[in-house]
Scaffold this motif. Structure first.
Motif, PDB file in Angstrom:
ATOM      1  N   THR A 519      -0.038  -4.402  32.807  1.00 34.89           N
ATOM      2  CA  THR A 519       1.134  -4.820  32.054  1.00 34.89           C
ATOM      3  C   THR A 519       1.163  -4.191  30.669  1.00 34.89           C
ATOM      4  OG1 THR A 519       0.001  -6.724  31.110  1.00 34.89           O
ATOM      5  CG2 THR A 519       1.069  -7.037  33.265  1.00 34.89           C
ATOM      6  N   LYS A 520       2.232  -4.505  29.943  1.00 34.70           N
ATOM      7  CA  LYS A 520       2.352  -4.033  28.560  1.00 34.70           C
ATOM      8  C   LYS A 520       1.196  -4.541  27.716  1.00 34.70           C
ATOM      9  CE  LYS A 520       5.384  -5.934  25.713  1.00 34.70           C
ATOM     10  NZ  LYS A 520       6.663  -6.274  25.036  1.00 34.70           N
ATOM     11  N   ARG A 533       6.139   0.470  18.701  1.00 32.23           N
ATOM     12  CA  ARG A 533       5.986   1.881  19.051  1.00 32.23           C
ATOM     13  C   ARG A 533       5.914   2.049  20.575  1.00 32.23           C
ATOM     14  NH1 ARG A 533       6.662   6.349  16.409  1.00 32.23           N
ATOM     15  NH2 ARG A 533       4.702   7.313  17.050  1.00 32.23           N
ATOM     16  N   TYR A 534       5.227   1.136  21.245  1.00 33.93           N
ATOM     17  CA  TYR A 534       5.132   1.216  22.705  1.00 33.93           C
ATOM     18  C   TYR A 534       6.512   1.076  23.341  1.00 33.93           C
ATOM     19  CZ  TYR A 534       4.565  -0.413  27.499  1.00 33.93           C
ATOM     20  OH  TYR A 534       4.696  -0.568  28.855  1.00 33.93           O
ATOM     21  N   GLU A 535       7.292   0.082  22.874  1.00 34.58           N
ATOM     22  CA  GLU A 535       8.617  -0.130  23.459  1.00 34.58           C
ATOM     23  C   GLU A 535       9.523   1.074  23.212  1.00 34.58           C
ATOM     24  OE1 GLU A 535       9.747  -3.828  21.736  1.00 34.58           O
ATOM     25  OE2 GLU A 535       8.655  -5.030  23.222  1.00 34.58           O
ATOM     26  N   ASN A 536       9.384   1.697  22.037  1.00 37.75           N
ATOM     27  CA  ASN A 536      10.158   2.913  21.759  1.00 37.75           C
ATOM     28  C   ASN A 536       9.750   4.038  22.712  1.00 37.75           C
ATOM     29  OD1 ASN A 536      11.514   1.683  19.679  1.00 37.75           O
ATOM     30  ND2 ASN A 536      10.199   2.514  18.070  1.00 37.75           N
ATOM     31  N   LEU A 537       8.439   4.167  22.930  1.00 35.90           N
ATOM     32  CA  LEU A 537       7.919   5.215  23.815  1.00 35.90           C
ATOM     33  C   LEU A 537       8.460   5.063  25.231  1.00 35.90           C
ATOM     34  CD1 LEU A 537       5.998   7.513  24.581  1.00 35.90           C
ATOM     35  CD2 LEU A 537       4.137   5.839  24.681  1.00 35.90           C
ATOM     36  N   VAL A 538       8.422   3.852  25.777  1.00 35.62           N
ATOM     37  CA  VAL A 538       8.917   3.614  27.138  1.00 35.62           C
ATOM     38  C   VAL A 538      10.412   3.881  27.216  1.00 35.62           C
ATOM     39  CG1 VAL A 538       9.283   1.851  28.908  1.00 35.62           C
ATOM     40  CG2 VAL A 538       7.088   1.969  27.692  1.00 35.62           C
ATOM     41  N   TRP A 566       0.734   3.692  34.179  1.00 38.05           N
ATOM     42  CA  TRP A 566       0.373   2.420  34.808  1.00 38.05           C
ATOM     43  C   TRP A 566       1.274   1.290  34.344  1.00 38.05           C
ATOM     44  CZ3 TRP A 566      -5.649   2.648  33.807  1.00 38.05           C
ATOM     45  CH2 TRP A 566      -6.223   3.539  34.720  1.00 38.05           C
ATOM     46  N   SER A 567       1.508   1.229  33.040  1.00 38.61           N
ATOM     47  CA  SER A 567       2.290   0.112  32.499  1.00 38.61           C
ATOM     48  C   SER A 567       3.727   0.158  32.994  1.00 38.61           C
ATOM     49  CB  SER A 567       2.243   0.123  30.970  1.00 38.61           C
ATOM     50  OG  SER A 567       2.954   1.219  30.440  1.00 38.61           O
ATOM     51  N   MET A 568       4.279   1.359  33.159  1.00 45.22           N
ATOM     52  CA  MET A 568       5.659   1.472  33.655  1.00 45.22           C
ATOM     53  C   MET A 568       5.727   1.164  35.147  1.00 45.22           C
ATOM     54  SD  MET A 568       6.997   4.766  31.460  1.00 45.22           S
ATOM     55  CE  MET A 568       8.627   4.775  32.212  1.00 45.22           C
ATOM     56  N   MET A 569       4.657   1.492  35.894  1.00 40.98           N
ATOM     57  CA  MET A 569       4.619   1.150  37.322  1.00 40.98           C
ATOM     58  C   MET A 569       4.299  -0.322  37.533  1.00 40.98           C
ATOM     59  SD  MET A 569       2.713   4.394  39.191  1.00 40.98           S
ATOM     60  CE  MET A 569       1.223   4.317  38.227  1.00 40.98           C
ATOM     61  N   GLY A 570       3.594  -0.905  36.557  1.00 39.62           N
ATOM     62  CA  GLY A 570       3.170  -2.295  36.688  1.00 39.62           C
ATOM     63  C   GLY A 570       1.888  -2.458  37.468  1.00 39.62           C
ATOM     64  N   GLU A 571       1.225  -1.336  37.794  1.00 41.08           N
ATOM     65  CA  GLU A 571      -0.017  -1.384  38.555  1.00 41.08           C
ATOM     66  C   GLU A 571      -0.789  -0.085  38.376  1.00 41.08           C
ATOM     67  OE1 GLU A 571       1.099  -1.970  42.588  1.00 41.08           O
ATOM     68  OE2 GLU A 571       2.276  -0.144  42.727  1.00 41.08           O
ATOM     69  N   LYS A 572      -2.091  -0.139  38.642  1.00 41.64           N
ATOM     70  CA  LYS A 572      -2.952   1.038  38.490  1.00 41.64           C
ATOM     71  C   LYS A 572      -2.954   1.865  39.781  1.00 41.64           C
ATOM     72  CE  LYS A 572      -6.311  -0.825  35.165  1.00 41.64           C
ATOM     73  NZ  LYS A 572      -7.764  -1.095  34.944  1.00 41.64           N
ATOM     74  N   ASP A 573      -1.814   2.433  40.118  1.00 37.74           N
ATOM     75  CA  ASP A 573      -1.685   3.202  41.355  1.00 37.74           C
ATOM     76  C   ASP A 573      -1.806   4.694  41.048  1.00 37.74           C
ATOM     77  OD1 ASP A 573      -1.168   4.233  43.796  1.00 37.74           O
ATOM     78  OD2 ASP A 573       0.785   3.284  44.078  1.00 37.74           O
ATOM     79  N   ASP A 574      -3.034   5.205  41.112  1.00 40.00           N
ATOM     80  CA  ASP A 574      -3.260   6.617  40.787  1.00 40.00           C
ATOM     81  C   ASP A 574      -2.707   7.557  41.851  1.00 40.00           C
ATOM     82  OD1 ASP A 574      -4.454   6.368  38.286  1.00 40.00           O
ATOM     83  OD2 ASP A 574      -6.419   5.969  39.149  1.00 40.00           O
ATOM     84  N   PHE A 624       6.996   7.884  39.968  1.00 40.23           N
ATOM     85  CA  PHE A 624       5.888   8.821  39.994  1.00 40.23           C
ATOM     86  C   PHE A 624       5.794   9.528  38.640  1.00 40.23           C
ATOM     87  CE2 PHE A 624       6.529   7.950  44.359  1.00 40.23           C
ATOM     88  CZ  PHE A 624       5.378   8.303  45.052  1.00 40.23           C
ATOM     89  N   PHE A 625       4.556   9.903  38.257  1.00 42.46           N
ATOM     90  CA  PHE A 625       4.331  10.483  36.934  1.00 42.46           C
ATOM     91  C   PHE A 625       3.486  11.747  37.053  1.00 42.46           C
ATOM     92  CE2 PHE A 625       5.345   6.102  36.383  1.00 42.46           C
ATOM     93  CZ  PHE A 625       6.081   6.032  35.205  1.00 42.46           C
ATOM     94  N   PHE A 626       4.029  12.834  36.527  1.00 39.06           N
ATOM     95  CA  PHE A 626       3.320  14.111  36.505  1.00 39.06           C
ATOM     96  C   PHE A 626       2.877  14.371  35.075  1.00 39.06           C
ATOM     97  CE2 PHE A 626       2.680  18.673  36.676  1.00 39.06           C
ATOM     98  CZ  PHE A 626       2.147  18.859  37.939  1.00 39.06           C
TER      99      PHE A 626
END
Length: 798
Positions: A519-520, A533-538, A566-574, A624-626
């Protein structure tokens, strides 16, 4: 595994030639190992001289008319001895995966070629040369790898290990397993071991594990044994040549009509063998008609036993139990190389003639479907990329296919279009010039008199080549291969499963596993950034789709990037994150696709970004994140090519035609790109303007004042740390005000992170080996300022 009887046949010939030919020509291999072992010293003062001397006895193992790995690596060692020393230290680090070490050695060689190649087009440090270095260093563990050689060995020995062009990692691992098994078998041949040991001299490595002997046996198989008269091999007599059960056609007919001898299962085997043309492997029958290979193997043997009991026919005198029975029904032979080393059975002439005269219409040719799958069909669908492509269809999208062509004529094999039903599975194939399986689909609705409807359920990140399929004897009777003219072709369940197995080898399905939530608040606990700063980044990343995290060394850009995903996905899905690092040699061919050299030419290979986009497109409901580290170190235009347009938010999902394969491609909307760049690197601070306007830039600042860092700092409860952090914050204020530097050169907080216990020795090392060297670079022209800050920081410890 491999056929031990075939190896024994090889060794009979090998031992006959060992003294007269093999040892005299190949003894230098054992001498090369001994010489290397006696001369190798990774800590030598003159590393290049030591390396050259250690490799002196390798001769053609590391040099030939068109291949110069020894010359190139020694040349690199002379130009950059410490870099090459580090490469060998890493290569010989047995705590890490062998292929990863080999791949890293090859990658670093490309970097050295760019720096010190002096016009050379290649560095020649590929799997063959790198495996040679490993063998020289650890001769009781490794072997010399050559793709063509090991593939020939596997074929000649009937091995079930597969070797495919371009599948470097799997090839290396399968190669080591196969040769380990051969090595074990050689130790059991006492005659061979004694013969070998009788030839050893003091100049040779004693080879106690017989690894080098295994290399030589493999070389012998590839160079000599496999080159037996090809025509004689193709026309080899069927075995057994002289034995016959003595059963006439009429007697076979009586037996076929005797239900106690020929059960329903036995008649199914006979009907399928006859339908296949009278000769086939068990695997071919399994794929074409269903049932396991063992159904045909064991079923034939038990049938033959019943025939022997019934007729009292003579039996073949052989050592193995199984080989005593099947010759009653068949003659057999080892398949040719093109038939992948399978064993082929052929119906005896009298039995084949008898089968033509009995009624088998009630016997099932194909295995009945399992309960619940009775109505499922399987199809091969051709796409002509000049007209349409599977790449144009999104996962989940329904597409129609007309039953009549533009002239109003029925499509070829029109009956197939009528038989296809909702729920049937489809193999999606792109015809010439692509010639690859690129997708899996499903019939979504049966034909309505004009069109058949199907949906794409998966795009393949690693397509399957036509040549690979055509080389499988199990698929030789596939309807498409019999006559490829048309669009929709029937597949048997076995053929579909066989193709699907090939697809899954290259495109494995991610295993469902328990994934921890993230989570956040987890992000803010680990990444020392304020909540605002985190909320601005997202918000910026969601809006732009592409972002570059920029900042000074030590602000935790790489650490933050994965946790942001991870925080945007809501889980540690590598499995939904891909990580790559750019460098000067990184290219479009690595990133997207390009032709890469293989054993006998060039092959189109798909790059990491192409495959990841396909993966994201297969799961459009997930993000997905590259992640690209050191994004400004690469040549952006060279790497991205036409992607410069496709990665823009407004063009996500828009298709463009790729230059290499002529297919359409798009960057999915559910894919985010996160880049990182170091603003303190003066030589790399600029970035391609065409790329710059497609990314948002987010400054990652030192997090000394964040709640997370303050909590961490308080937990260490160390006065010296507190004082040092205060001084670094003062230092950062001065760096920010310096017109030649600015806030992008501030000292990051991550130098002080990751400890449970804070010691003065650790803090000293941060100042001496991290901060002061950086300041000496910043203020190389202002010795007074540098000295003042050195005094301030060192004064913390007084």
């Amino acid at each position: 595994m491999f056929d031990i009887t075939k190896l024994k046949d090889v060794l009979v010939s090998y031992k006959q030639n060992f003294v007269s030919r093999q040892w005299g020509e190949e003894k230098y291999k054992w001498e090369a190992v001994r010489w290397f072992q006696d001369n190798w010293d990774v800590n030598a003062t003159d590393f290049a001289e030591m390396l050259s001397r250690s490799l002196d006895k390798t001769f053609n193992l590391l040099a030939s008319n068109n291949n110069f790995p020894k010359g190139m690596i020694v040349g690199f060692a002379k130009a950059a001895p410490e870099e090459v020393r580090a490469m060998f230290i890493a290569l010989f680090d047995e705590s890490k995966d062998v292929f990863e070490r080999m791949d890293a050695f090859k990658t670093q060689s490309s970097v050295l070629l760019e720096k010190y190649g002096n016009g050379a087009a290649q560095h020649y440090q590929y799997e063959n040369a790198i495996s040679t270095y490993l063998w020289l260093r650890y001769p009781d563990k490794y072997y010399i790898y050559k793709f063509g050689e090991v593939k020939t060995v596997a074929n000649e020995l009937g091995s079930d290990y597969r070797f495919k062009k371009g599948a470097y990692a799997d090839n290396i691992r399968n190669f080591l397993k196969l040769y380990d098994e051969i090595s074990v078998a050689l130790k059991e041949d006492i005659e061979l071991v004694n013969l070998f040991q009788s030839q050893l001299t003091d100049t040779c490595y004693p080879d106690p594990e017989l690894k080098t002997l295994t290399i030589d046996v493999g070389f012998y198989i590839s160079r000599y044994y496999s080159q037996k008269d090809a025509v004689a091999q193709e026309e080899a007599e069927w075995f057994p040549a002289t034995y016959s059960p003595g059963i006439t056609v009429d007697e076979w007919i009586k037996l076929l009509n005797d239900s106690e001898v020929f059960t329903t299962a036995s008649l199914e085997i006979m009907k399928r063998m006859k339908d296949y043309g009278g000769q086939a492997t068990c695997k071919q029958l399994s794929v074409k008609y269903g049932q396991s290979s063992n159904f045909y193997n064991a079923g034939s043997s038990t049938l033959a036993k019943r025939i022997a009991d019934k007729t009292g026919c003579p039996l073949l005198e052989v050592d193995t139990e199984n080989s005593k029975w099947w010759p009653i029904l068949y003659v057999g032979r080892h398949a040719t190389k093109e038939e992948q080393g399978s064993y082929i059975w052929k119906l005896r002439d009298e039995l084949s003639e008898a089968l033509d005269k009995v009624e088998l219409s009630e016997i099932e040719l194909y295995v009945k479907a399992a309960p619940g799958e009775e109505d499922r069909g399987y199809w091969w669908l051709n796409a002509n990329p000049k007209i349409w492509s599977f790449a144009d269809i999104a996962v989940g999208e329904v597409q129609s296919y007309t039953l009549y062509n533009e002239n109003g004529n029925k499509r070829r094999i029109f009956q197939n279009f009528l038989e296809a039903k909702a729920g049937d599975m489809i193999i999606g194939y792109e015809s010439n010039p692509v010639k690859q399986i690129v997708a899996i689909g499903r019939v979504s609705a049966e034909q309505d008199g004009e069109k058949l409807f199907f949906e794409k359920i998966e795009g393949l990140t690693s397509p399957i080549d036509y040549a690979t399929l055509r080389g499988c004897p199990e698929l030789e009777r596939m309807e498409y291969f019999q006559n490829p003219q048309g669009s929709l072709f029937k597949l048997t369940r076995g053929e579909y499963d066989f193709i699907l197995d090939m697809i899954r080898e290259e495109n494995p399905v991610a295993q469902e596993a328990s994934i921890d939530a993230y989570t956040k608040s987890d992000f803010l606990d680990e990444v020392y950034m304020t909540e605002k700063r985190y909320e601005n980044l997202v918000a910026v990343l969601r809006n732009k789709k592409n972002i570059i995290l920029q900042g000074a060394p030590g602000v935790g850009k790489t650490f933050a990037a994965r946790r942001l995903a991870w925080s945007m996905m809501g889980e540690k899905d590598d499995s939904r994150i891909e990580f790559v690092q750019f460098h000067q040699n990184y290219s479009y061919e690595d990133f997207m696709m390009g032709y890469k050299p293989v054993e006998d030419g060039f092959e189109l290979k798909y790059g990491i970004f192409y495959r990841f986009c396909q993966k994201a497109a297969n799961q459009p409901d997930k993000e997905f994140f590259f992640i690209i580290d050191e994004i400004n170190r690469g040549n952006m235009s060279k790497i991205f090519g036409e992607l410069l347009m496709l990665i823009e938010k407004d063009y996500r999902g828009t298709k463009a035609t790729l230059a290499y394969n002529g297919l359409s491609f798009s960057v999915p909307k559910n894919l985010y790109i996160i880049g990182m760049m170091n603003t303190a690197d003066r030589s790399l601070a600029m970035i391609d303007y065409a790329l710059r306007r497609r990314f948002s830039f987010f400054e990652v600042e030192p997090g000394f004042d964040s709640e997370g860092f303050i909590h961490y700092q308080n937990g260490l409860n160390n006065e010296t740390l507190n004082e040092l952090v205060n001084k670094v914050k003062d230092l950062n204020r001065e760096i920010s005000l310096d017109k030649s530097l600015g806030k992008g050169f501030c000292i990051g907080h991550s130098y002080f992170c990751g400890r449970d216990v804070c010691t003065e020795e650790w803090l000293h090392s941060i100042v001496d080996y991290d901060i002061l060297p950086m300041l000496s670079e910043y203020w190389f022209d202002d010795a007074n300022k540098l000295q003042r800050w050195e005094n301030i920081l060192q004064g913390v410890f007084q």
